[in-house]
Motif scaffolding. Sequence first.
Motif, PDB file in Angstrom:
ATOM      1  N   GLN A 116      53.226  17.736  34.337  1.00  0.00           N
ATOM      2  CA  GLN A 116      53.119  19.053  34.942  1.00  0.00           C
ATOM      3  C   GLN A 116      52.958  18.898  36.448  1.00  0.00           C
ATOM      4  O   GLN A 116      52.385  17.912  36.924  1.00  0.00           O
ATOM      5  CB  GLN A 116      51.905  19.814  34.381  1.00  0.00           C
ATOM      6  CG  GLN A 116      52.014  20.151  32.896  1.00  0.00           C
ATOM      7  CD  GLN A 116      50.754  20.821  32.381  1.00  0.00           C
ATOM      8  OE1 GLN A 116      49.651  20.463  32.764  1.00  0.00           O
ATOM      9  NE2 GLN A 116      50.925  21.795  31.500  1.00  0.00           N
ATOM     10  N   SER A 150      48.131  29.028  28.389  1.00  0.00           N
ATOM     11  CA  SER A 150      48.587  28.846  27.016  1.00  0.00           C
ATOM     12  C   SER A 150      48.445  27.385  26.599  1.00  0.00           C
ATOM     13  O   SER A 150      48.753  26.483  27.378  1.00  0.00           O
ATOM     14  CB  SER A 150      50.054  29.275  26.883  1.00  0.00           C
ATOM     15  OG  SER A 150      50.583  28.906  25.614  1.00  0.00           O
ATOM     16  N   ARG A 152      50.130  26.492  24.042  1.00  0.00           N
ATOM     17  CA  ARG A 152      51.422  26.382  23.344  1.00  0.00           C
ATOM     18  C   ARG A 152      51.256  26.186  21.838  1.00  0.00           C
ATOM     19  O   ARG A 152      51.990  25.444  21.204  1.00  0.00           O
ATOM     20  CB  ARG A 152      52.262  25.251  23.949  1.00  0.00           C
ATOM     21  CG  ARG A 152      52.509  25.390  25.434  1.00  0.00           C
ATOM     22  CD  ARG A 152      53.638  24.476  25.882  1.00  0.00           C
ATOM     23  NE  ARG A 152      53.458  23.095  25.494  1.00  0.00           N
ATOM     24  CZ  ARG A 152      52.793  22.200  26.208  1.00  0.00           C
ATOM     25  NH1 ARG A 152      52.234  22.547  27.351  1.00  0.00           N
ATOM     26  NH2 ARG A 152      52.692  20.949  25.792  1.00  0.00           N
ATOM     27  N   HIS A 181      55.593  31.028  26.369  1.00  0.00           N
ATOM     28  CA  HIS A 181      55.276  29.599  26.438  1.00  0.00           C
ATOM     29  C   HIS A 181      55.056  29.020  25.042  1.00  0.00           C
ATOM     30  O   HIS A 181      55.425  27.875  24.759  1.00  0.00           O
ATOM     31  CB  HIS A 181      54.020  29.373  27.276  1.00  0.00           C
ATOM     32  CG  HIS A 181      54.255  29.422  28.758  1.00  0.00           C
ATOM     33  ND1 HIS A 181      55.275  28.730  29.372  1.00  0.00           N
ATOM     34  CD2 HIS A 181      53.595  30.067  29.750  1.00  0.00           C
ATOM     35  CE1 HIS A 181      55.234  28.952  30.675  1.00  0.00           C
ATOM     36  NE2 HIS A 181      54.232  29.768  30.927  1.00  0.00           N
ATOM     37  N   GLU A 182      54.436  29.818  24.181  1.00  0.00           N
ATOM     38  CA  GLU A 182      54.197  29.354  22.817  1.00  0.00           C
ATOM     39  C   GLU A 182      55.496  29.303  22.019  1.00  0.00           C
ATOM     40  O   GLU A 182      55.650  28.473  21.118  1.00  0.00           O
ATOM     41  CB  GLU A 182      53.188  30.285  22.132  1.00  0.00           C
ATOM     42  CG  GLU A 182      52.658  29.763  20.810  1.00  0.00           C
ATOM     43  CD  GLU A 182      51.521  30.605  20.269  1.00  0.00           C
ATOM     44  OE1 GLU A 182      51.586  30.968  19.069  1.00  0.00           O
ATOM     45  OE2 GLU A 182      50.575  30.894  21.029  1.00  0.00           O
ATOM     46  N   TYR A 185      59.017  25.417  24.643  1.00  0.00           N
ATOM     47  CA  TYR A 185      58.514  24.555  25.715  1.00  0.00           C
ATOM     48  C   TYR A 185      59.594  23.562  26.099  1.00  0.00           C
ATOM     49  O   TYR A 185      60.110  22.831  25.251  1.00  0.00           O
ATOM     50  CB  TYR A 185      57.259  23.809  25.260  1.00  0.00           C
ATOM     51  CG  TYR A 185      56.718  22.848  26.285  1.00  0.00           C
ATOM     52  CD1 TYR A 185      56.238  23.312  27.503  1.00  0.00           C
ATOM     53  CD2 TYR A 185      56.693  21.479  26.037  1.00  0.00           C
ATOM     54  CE1 TYR A 185      55.739  22.444  28.460  1.00  0.00           C
ATOM     55  CE2 TYR A 185      56.185  20.596  26.986  1.00  0.00           C
ATOM     56  CZ  TYR A 185      55.707  21.088  28.191  1.00  0.00           C
ATOM     57  OH  TYR A 185      55.225  20.221  29.128  1.00  0.00           O
ATOM     58  N   LYS A 187      60.132  20.370  27.865  1.00  0.00           N
ATOM     59  CA  LYS A 187      59.272  19.253  28.257  1.00  0.00           C
ATOM     60  C   LYS A 187      59.606  18.737  29.655  1.00  0.00           C
ATOM     61  O   LYS A 187      60.772  18.591  30.021  1.00  0.00           O
ATOM     62  CB  LYS A 187      59.403  18.119  27.238  1.00  0.00           C
ATOM     63  CG  LYS A 187      58.414  16.972  27.459  1.00  0.00           C
ATOM     64  CD  LYS A 187      58.527  15.926  26.364  1.00  0.00           C
ATOM     65  CE  LYS A 187      57.537  14.791  26.613  1.00  0.00           C
ATOM     66  NZ  LYS A 187      57.641  13.727  25.576  1.00  0.00           N
ATOM     67  N   SER A 190      58.529  22.066  34.612  1.00  0.00           N
ATOM     68  CA  SER A 190      57.676  23.213  34.932  1.00  0.00           C
ATOM     69  C   SER A 190      58.488  24.384  35.454  1.00  0.00           C
ATOM     70  O   SER A 190      58.223  25.544  35.113  1.00  0.00           O
ATOM     71  CB  SER A 190      56.621  22.811  35.974  1.00  0.00           C
ATOM     72  OG  SER A 190      55.745  21.846  35.459  1.00  0.00           O
ATOM     73  N   ASN A 193      60.332  26.058  32.575  1.00  0.00           N
ATOM     74  CA  ASN A 193      59.354  26.663  31.685  1.00  0.00           C
ATOM     75  C   ASN A 193      58.836  27.983  32.228  1.00  0.00           C
ATOM     76  O   ASN A 193      58.803  29.002  31.525  1.00  0.00           O
ATOM     77  CB  ASN A 193      58.167  25.706  31.470  1.00  0.00           C
ATOM     78  CG  ASN A 193      58.339  24.855  30.239  1.00  0.00           C
ATOM     79  OD1 ASN A 193      58.639  25.370  29.168  1.00  0.00           O
ATOM     80  ND2 ASN A 193      58.179  23.563  30.380  1.00  0.00           N
ATOM     81  N   GLU A 194      58.387  27.959  33.476  1.00  0.00           N
ATOM     82  CA  GLU A 194      57.792  29.164  34.051  1.00  0.00           C
ATOM     83  C   GLU A 194      58.843  30.244  34.291  1.00  0.00           C
ATOM     84  O   GLU A 194      58.567  31.433  34.110  1.00  0.00           O
ATOM     85  CB  GLU A 194      57.057  28.823  35.348  1.00  0.00           C
ATOM     86  CG  GLU A 194      55.847  27.919  35.156  1.00  0.00           C
ATOM     87  CD  GLU A 194      54.778  28.511  34.254  1.00  0.00           C
ATOM     88  OE1 GLU A 194      54.791  29.731  34.009  1.00  0.00           O
ATOM     89  OE2 GLU A 194      53.925  27.756  33.770  1.00  0.00           O
ATOM     90  N   ALA A 331      66.292  23.081  25.782  1.00  0.00           N
ATOM     91  CA  ALA A 331      65.070  22.275  25.679  1.00  0.00           C
ATOM     92  C   ALA A 331      65.339  20.903  25.070  1.00  0.00           C
ATOM     93  O   ALA A 331      64.603  19.946  25.334  1.00  0.00           O
ATOM     94  CB  ALA A 331      64.024  23.018  24.854  1.00  0.00           C
TER      95      ALA A 331
END
Length: 348
Positions: A116, A150, A152, A181-182, A185, A187, A190, A193-194, A331
């Motif tokens: 992260q 979260s 996740r 987010h849950e 994801y 990997k 960041s 993801n965001e 992903a």
Amino acid sequence: MRPAYLLLLALSILLGGCAELAYYGHAAAGQLEVINNRRPIPEVIADPQTPAAVRERLQYIERAHAFAIRALHLPDSESYRSYSDVSRPYVLWNVFATPALSLQQKQWCYPFFGCQGYRAFFNEAYAQELAAELQAQGWDVYVAPSPAYSTRGWFADPIYNPVLRYPAIDSAAILFHELAHEKIYLKDDSQANESFAMTVQLEGVRRWLMEQQQAEYFDAYNKNIRRDETFVLLLMGYRKNLEELYASENTTRYKRAEKRRILNQLHRAYLTLKESWKGYAGYDHWFTKKLNNAVLAPVGTYHQDVPLFQALLEQHQGDLPAFYKAVEELAQMDAARRRQELNALLPD
């Protein structure tokens, strides 16, 4: 606490040094505090000691949660069915760091969980301590408070008391963001993801307000979003100027001086923009702290790929399950191919 998580945490600690041991201990204690403070939302609502404002907001969040599951196809899990009052203004403080002449965020990597671009703390003093250490080493640093986070799906995440300080629609937006987010994801990415979660948040709020037949709120929210987008575009423009400066062949001394000039210019540009908003001061806090790379770097993390994910959603005619399936395929890709596929969505 899940036995599998305890095993992973134990392995992580064994693989880390003393500093990592202290951090994992802090993280485990903070998560345990959150778990111990949880109460089922129906119980909190029924409690005669619950303030009326808290009760009404939790009822609103329950309705938004049901909508997220039914209409946004977000996870129907145990998350956000409980309430946790952590007795502080924020749940987490995230430490961001970049080199003095780069916008590349420092990465913190964890066994099994990936990397992260920030390190999160449940205690502000610990976050400020790490920030001070990094600053002494020459990093640009920024400590950003967060009202929610979260896990996740590792835990049944609650609604946190800081979320209730925000307007009702913002609490729904945070809920949609964290459930996204849950849901998926990506990997070690960041930024993607965001931006994915932000896309779901924006689309979720739009659909939620339409279902509630609250056009006046939708118009106001849209106005705020447009203002947010304008401000973000301002930041991104100057962020790009800095990226070009750092990539140039100029001397370090020149780059440092030019960096100061660009950041000062950004402040002046903001004051001009503020005038066009008739003095709206909602972003003044950005300029009360010292502007640096670490302050600007997360802007790209949360917003830079939003147009790409919005294009992907539009490509699937707004069909959220089909959109999620496409994001799940992204992903599974390695970072380079994922970036290529995302960039191809808006070739211009």
